[in-house]
Design an enzyme around this catalytic site. Structure first.
Site, short mmCIF file in Angstrom:
data_model
loop_
_atom_site.label_atom_id
_atom_site.label_comp_id
_atom_site.label_asym_id
_atom_site.label_seq_id
_atom_site.Cartn_x
_atom_site.Cartn_y
_atom_site.Cartn_z
N VAL A 118 -5.75 124.05 155.98
CA VAL A 118 -4.63 123.11 155.94
C VAL A 118 -3.56 123.62 154.97
O VAL A 118 -2.37 123.59 155.26
CB VAL A 118 -5.09 121.70 155.55
CG1 VAL A 118 -3.89 120.78 155.30
CG2 VAL A 118 -5.97 121.11 156.65
N TRP B 76 -5.87 110.16 156.94
CA TRP B 76 -6.94 110.57 157.84
C TRP B 76 -6.32 110.76 159.21
O TRP B 76 -5.73 109.84 159.77
CB TRP B 76 -8.03 109.49 157.87
CG TRP B 76 -9.29 109.91 158.56
CD1 TRP B 76 -9.76 111.18 158.74
CD2 TRP B 76 -10.25 109.04 159.15
NE1 TRP B 76 -10.96 111.16 159.38
CE2 TRP B 76 -11.29 109.86 159.66
CE3 TRP B 76 -10.36 107.66 159.28
CZ2 TRP B 76 -12.40 109.35 160.30
CZ3 TRP B 76 -11.47 107.15 159.92
CH2 TRP B 76 -12.48 107.98 160.42
N SER C 270 -6.94 126.86 151.54
CA SER C 270 -7.68 126.29 152.67
C SER C 270 -6.86 126.45 153.94
O SER C 270 -5.69 126.85 153.91
CB SER C 270 -7.95 124.80 152.42
OG SER C 270 -6.72 124.06 152.44
N TYR D 175 -19.79 112.13 156.75
CA TYR D 175 -18.44 111.94 157.29
C TYR D 175 -18.20 110.49 157.67
O TYR D 175 -19.14 109.68 157.78
CB TYR D 175 -18.20 112.86 158.49
CG TYR D 175 -16.74 113.04 158.76
CD1 TYR D 175 -15.90 113.59 157.80
CD2 TYR D 175 -16.17 112.60 159.95
CE1 TYR D 175 -14.54 113.72 158.03
CE2 TYR D 175 -14.82 112.74 160.19
CZ TYR D 175 -14.00 113.29 159.22
OH TYR D 175 -12.66 113.41 159.45
N MET E 200 -12.88 117.87 148.15
CA MET E 200 -13.67 119.10 148.06
C MET E 200 -14.53 119.13 146.80
O MET E 200 -15.56 119.81 146.76
CB MET E 200 -12.73 120.31 148.09
CG MET E 200 -12.01 120.49 149.42
SD MET E 200 -10.81 121.83 149.39
CE MET E 200 -11.88 123.24 149.09
N GLY F 39 -8.72 114.81 151.33
CA GLY F 39 -10.05 115.39 151.24
C GLY F 39 -10.61 115.26 149.84
O GLY F 39 -9.90 114.89 148.89
N ASN G 17 -6.36 120.95 161.87
CA ASN G 17 -5.64 121.35 160.67
C ASN G 17 -4.12 121.45 160.82
O ASN G 17 -3.39 120.99 159.93
CB ASN G 17 -6.20 122.68 160.14
CG ASN G 17 -7.62 122.53 159.63
OD1 ASN G 17 -7.96 121.53 159.02
ND2 ASN G 17 -8.46 123.50 159.88
#
Length: 372
Positions: free
Chosen positions: A193, A303, A191, A92, A280, A278, A164
């Site tokens: 979000v 972000w 997801s 992260y 994924m 993101g 989220n």
């Protein structure tokens, strides 16, 4: 009145630099509350590694004595987010010093307050300070950092408030001027979000094209109000055009990266914007020269931690004032796949890291909040 205060803080996860103190009119009468566990525990990790569940375990600890201005809180529910998993693997963007207690967000119940604390009472449901290490049975924290919450609301839903829902709301409001009837395209629509995007878009009169990676994921998106649900693939652009009647789409929301980003680029209108929040797929966003140069497609990153740092107190107050009320009334919610106890932290992390999830993983460190 809602007031939000942000300041630097050394905490784990994507929101460790921001702490909220919102004042709202949800008082609670003082009541006697007893600790449900005589031996407090917390999910702690001393190293990071490629298998996230292997580096964390539940450990007993001793609570510090209550000092002036502090409150003792029993954690009712705490979410596990993808950022939490990436923090355990070391992938992260911000990593706390080791050893660390996991968890960036959660909801607790006040057990005791110091004699000089007057704005909180025992028995009151509160939002925990973001990034404070919420995967624990109990916390001693500064009372000023706790947000009083409506007593009748579902603590499992409120435990997912700070990551989220604001991400979804800001993705819809900060990057394009959308009006009722406009279309928004997103991938990873199943997801957490993605689900919030669907619900908030519908509430604002927007229509959504929702891309998922497998057929089985589509039903849940439709149930939330998704207008169009499509399985990702090389012919995505043609199917989006057919489903929307060739409507103009100026905004696409990308959580996958890799070639999925290019498929979104091909499906939106010339001059449109892709906002990536993101990866994924584990791959960098890929956009062809044809999309970038000849069609003028733009790519922008988002972000949430950066927004917290750069936004005004008024903007934060407006956003969270709206979200707390929507979640508290049940107008905004996320699917929960499973809940786990703190002793099951390894199983919970493994479930959260699974690519086949169909809902959030939530920790209940002190047992089922609905149990009598």
């Amino acid at each position: 009145m809602v007031e939000v205060i942000a300041h630097d803080r050394s905490c784990a996860g994507c929101l460790r630099e921001v702490v909220f103190a919102l004042q709202v009119n949800w008082p609670a009468a003082p009541v006697e509350i007893a600790m449900t566990q005589s031996s407090p525990k917390r999910a702690r990790y001393h190293r990071r590694g490629p298998v996230p569940q292997d580096v964390i375990a539940a450990e007993a600890f001793e609570l510090p004595a209550l000092q002036a201005g502090q409150a003792l809180v029993e954690v009712v529910a705490a979410a596990i987010n993808p950022s939490d998993v990436l923090t355990l693997t070391g992938d992260y963007g911000m990593l706390p010093p080791l050893p660390a207690v996991g968890g960036n967000e959660g909801v607790g119940r006040v057990l005791e307050v110091a004699a000089d604390v007057s704005r909180l009472a025992a028995g009151q449901l509160v939002l925990l300070p973001v990034g404070c290490g919420t995967w624990t049975t109990h916390l001693v924290v500064d009372a000023a950092q706790l947000l009083p919450l409506p007593a009748g609301a579902d603590p499992r839903q409120l435990a997912m408030l700070t990551v989220n829902p604001p991400t979804a709301s800001l993705l819809l409001s900060e990057f394009a001027e959308l009006k009722p009837g406009d279309w928004v395209l997103q991938n990873a629509a199943n997801s957490a979000v993605g689900g919030y995007v669907v619900q908030l878009a519908k509430a604002r009169g927007l229509r959504t094209v929702n891309v998922v990676r497998r057929d089985a994921a589509g039903a849940a998106v439709r149930a939330l109000g998704g207008d169009v649900v499509l399985v990702d693939g090389d012919d995505l652009a043609a199917r989006v055009k057919a489903a929307t009647g060739g409507a103009k789409i100026v905004l696409a929301i990308d959580a996958v990266g890799g070639l999925a980003t290019e498929r979104l680029a091909q499906a939106i209108s010339s001059g449109g914007l892709i906002v990536n929040y993101g990866a994924m797929s584990g791959e960098a966003c890929a956009i062809s020269p044809g999309s970038l140069i000849f069609r003028g497609i733009r790519l922008h990153g988002f972000w949430l931690a950066h927004w917290y740092k750069t936004s005004t107190p008024e903007a934060r107050a407006a956003l969270f004032g709206e979200l707390v009320r929507l979640i508290a009334t049940g107008a905004l919610h996320a699917r929960i796949q499973a809940t786990y106890s703190l002793d099951e932290i390894k199983q919970a992390i493994a479930a959260a890291a699974s690519g086949e999830r169909d809902g959030k993983i939530v920790l209940l460190p002190n047992g089922d909040p609905d149990a009598s």
